[in-house]
Design an enzyme around this catalytic site. Sequence first.
Site, PDB file in Angstrom:
ATOM      1  N   PRO A   1       0.851  -1.187   0.000  1.00  0.00           N
ATOM      2  CA  PRO A   1       0.000   0.000   0.000  1.00  0.00           C
ATOM      3  C   PRO A   1       0.888   1.239   0.000  1.00  0.00           C
ATOM      4  O   PRO A   1       1.856   1.298   0.759  1.00  0.00           O
ATOM      5  CB  PRO A   1      -0.763  -0.121   1.317  1.00  0.00           C
ATOM      6  N   LEU A   2       0.596   2.190  -0.832  1.00  0.00           N
ATOM      7  CA  LEU A   2       1.338   3.456  -0.866  1.00  0.00           C
ATOM      8  C   LEU A   2       0.322   4.589  -0.978  1.00  0.00           C
ATOM      9  O   LEU A   2      -0.352   4.721  -2.015  1.00  0.00           O
ATOM     10  CB  LEU A   2       2.290   3.505  -2.075  1.00  0.00           C
ATOM     11  N   SER A   3       0.226   5.342   0.086  1.00  0.00           N
ATOM     12  CA  SER A   3      -0.737   6.439   0.123  1.00  0.00           C
ATOM     13  C   SER A   3      -0.438   7.432  -1.001  1.00  0.00           C
ATOM     14  O   SER A   3       0.706   7.829  -1.185  1.00  0.00           O
ATOM     15  CB  SER A   3      -0.577   7.112   1.489  1.00  0.00           C
TER      16      SER A   3
ATOM     17  N   CYS B   1       2.591   3.108   9.954  1.00  0.00           N
ATOM     18  CA  CYS B   1       2.744   4.465   9.398  1.00  0.00           C
ATOM     19  C   CYS B   1       3.441   5.383  10.417  1.00  0.00           C
ATOM     20  O   CYS B   1       3.030   5.464  11.571  1.00  0.00           O
ATOM     21  CB  CYS B   1       1.373   5.029   9.021  1.00  0.00           C
TER      22      CYS B   1
ATOM     23  N   ASP C   1      13.354  -1.818   1.192  1.00  0.00           N
ATOM     24  CA  ASP C   1      14.515  -1.841   0.287  1.00  0.00           C
ATOM     25  C   ASP C   1      14.463  -2.934  -0.786  1.00  0.00           C
ATOM     26  O   ASP C   1      15.519  -3.421  -1.202  1.00  0.00           O
ATOM     27  CB  ASP C   1      15.821  -1.972   1.081  1.00  0.00           C
TER      28      ASP C   1
ATOM     29  N   ARG D   1       8.655   1.494  -2.576  1.00  0.00           N
ATOM     30  CA  ARG D   1       9.089   2.668  -3.340  1.00  0.00           C
ATOM     31  C   ARG D   1       9.690   2.286  -4.690  1.00  0.00           C
ATOM     32  O   ARG D   1       9.660   3.079  -5.622  1.00  0.00           O
ATOM     33  CB  ARG D   1      10.102   3.485  -2.514  1.00  0.00           C
TER      34      ARG D   1
HETATM   35  C1  LIG Z   1       4.684   7.668  -0.486  1.00  0.00           C
HETATM   36  C2  LIG Z   1       4.535   6.521   0.466  1.00  0.00           C
HETATM   37  C3  LIG Z   1       3.270   6.160   0.893  1.00  0.00           C
HETATM   38  C4  LIG Z   1       3.094   5.076   1.768  1.00  0.00           C
HETATM   39  N1  LIG Z   1       1.838   4.727   2.141  1.00  0.00           N
HETATM   40  C5  LIG Z   1       1.644   3.629   2.916  1.00  0.00           C
HETATM   41  C6  LIG Z   1       0.332   3.187   3.250  1.00  0.00           C
HETATM   42  O1  LIG Z   1      -0.683   3.774   2.865  1.00  0.00           O
HETATM   43  N2  LIG Z   1       0.234   2.069   4.029  1.00  0.00           N
HETATM   44  C7  LIG Z   1       1.330   1.381   4.475  1.00  0.00           C
HETATM   45  O2  LIG Z   1       1.196   0.362   5.170  1.00  0.00           O
HETATM   46  N3  LIG Z   1       2.567   1.771   4.165  1.00  0.00           N
HETATM   47  C8  LIG Z   1       2.740   2.868   3.388  1.00  0.00           C
HETATM   48  N4  LIG Z   1       4.017   3.240   3.044  1.00  0.00           N
HETATM   49  C9  LIG Z   1       5.161   2.401   3.453  1.00  0.00           C
HETATM   50  C10 LIG Z   1       5.501   1.361   2.360  1.00  0.00           C
HETATM   51  O3  LIG Z   1       4.408   0.517   2.097  1.00  0.00           O
HETATM   52  C11 LIG Z   1       6.718   0.512   2.752  1.00  0.00           C
HETATM   53  O4  LIG Z   1       6.441  -0.136   3.955  1.00  0.00           O
HETATM   54  C12 LIG Z   1       7.985   1.332   2.887  1.00  0.00           C
HETATM   55  O5  LIG Z   1       8.119   2.253   1.828  1.00  0.00           O
HETATM   56  C13 LIG Z   1       9.238   0.448   2.974  1.00  0.00           C
HETATM   57  O6  LIG Z   1       9.526  -0.219   1.779  1.00  0.00           O
HETATM   58  P1  LIG Z   1      10.647   0.326   0.722  1.00  0.00           P
HETATM   59  O7  LIG Z   1      11.901   0.574   1.508  1.00  0.00           O
HETATM   60  O8  LIG Z   1      10.796  -0.798  -0.269  1.00  0.00           O
HETATM   61  O9  LIG Z   1      10.081   1.565   0.126  1.00  0.00           O
HETATM   62  C14 LIG Z   1       4.215   4.360   2.218  1.00  0.00           C
HETATM   63  C15 LIG Z   1       5.488   4.725   1.801  1.00  0.00           C
HETATM   64  C16 LIG Z   1       5.661   5.805   0.939  1.00  0.00           C
HETATM   65  C17 LIG Z   1       7.047   6.167   0.488  1.00  0.00           C
END
Ligand SMILES: Cc1cc2nc3c(=O)[nH]c(=O)nc-3n(C[C@H](O)[C@H](O)[C@H](O)COP(=O)(O)O)c2cc1C
Length: 348
Positions: free
Chosen positions: A31-33, A115, A217, A240
């Site tokens: 999920p990514l807001s 979050c 990551d 990301r």
């Molecule tokens: C722009 C953005 C929005 C995010 N929105 C959510 C969300 O709505 N729900 C959630 O559980 N995590 C959210 N996250 C966290 C990511 O799902 C993830 O746990 C975090 O980015 C770590 O993974 P990565 O290092 O591969 O990016 C968000 C992260 C980013 C950067």
Amino acid sequence: MLSLSPTLKARLATPLKIGHFEVNSRVLQSPLSGVTDLVFRRLVRRHAPESMMYTEMVNATGLHYVKELPIIMEVDPNERPISIQLFDCRPDFLAEAAQMAVAEGADTVDINMGCPVNKITKNGGGSSLLRDPETAEAIVRSVTKAVDVPVTVKTRIGWTDKEITILDFAKRMEDAGAQMITVHGRTRSQGYNGNAKWEWIAKVKEILSIPVIANGDIFSVEAAVNCLEQTGADGVMCSRGTMGYPFLVGEVDQFLKTGILKPTPTPVERLQCAREHLYMLWEYKGDRGVRQARKHMTWYSKGFAGAADLRGQLSTIENVQQGLDLIDRAIERLAEDVEVEQAELAIA
Ligand SMILES: Cc1cc2nc3c(=O)[nH]c(=O)nc-3n(C[C@H](O)[C@H](O)[C@H](O)COP(=O)(O)O)c2cc1C
């Protein structure tokens, strides 16, 4: 060359079992807001049709008072498997919201307990639940009682480096009835900085019986494979790394299933995808969609000649046509460059 060890291949050969629900892929789209709306998920799913995807997080208190579905909770009737993610600190509101999520078509309901944003944590939601495990347990119990789809939790390893509580917390979530846990290997105080500490995910995996999904990551197929090897997790979640690159989940999925790497999309293919993304966002949300598309467009504009200029221009587009024209011109320029390169190679 990247290869899939026979042990890992065998470990991942069966479907991911989330309670009674089975998913034929060991890679998930996080999920990514502000990002993983229905349009984005459509693009990801084109390359990863069997992967689990998540909506952006939805506030249960908001749902309780508004009583109508916000657009971020909307699910395509045909999109499966799909999880709707909720956040809040009230077990009763979350139970009610979970029922709305199931009515909308959620295959699982995920509770956000990771979050780091102040606005969320100061109201008792997101990662602040790591510091209030009793409420987190009450939430899981209340939501599992309210719906008959599996309830899952996504969290972090702790509040700070000095307060890494994930082992106790994850066990409590399992005991309360969670059917899967996703662990982002960072603390709340890390935000998105520093490395994800996958070693903690490995420790969680050792003590739980429910599936453990590793997150943090995963920016490439190689990182996904390394993470699965190092953590022993049941799957990986890309985050990301998919922003401006909705190909990643499909690349990981194909490699885990076949050991064969998909060819990396060319800059022209990435821009064609950006064009479609922009157009679909405009169709779905009108001018608001175009404003939301600006950030996506800048993420796509990387790694080719002229990318920086294009990024600047796309970040301020006022309407869909302006964006489409800019992308079309960039695609033409890139296609011309390829022709020149090929002609030069032929002469040489
Ligand atoms: C722009 C953005 C929005 C995010 N929105 C959510 C969300 O709505 N729900 C959630 O559980 N995590 C959210 N996250 C966290 C990511 O799902 C993830 O746990 C975090 O980015 C770590 O993974 P990565 O290092 O591969 O990016 C968000 C992260 C980013 C950067």
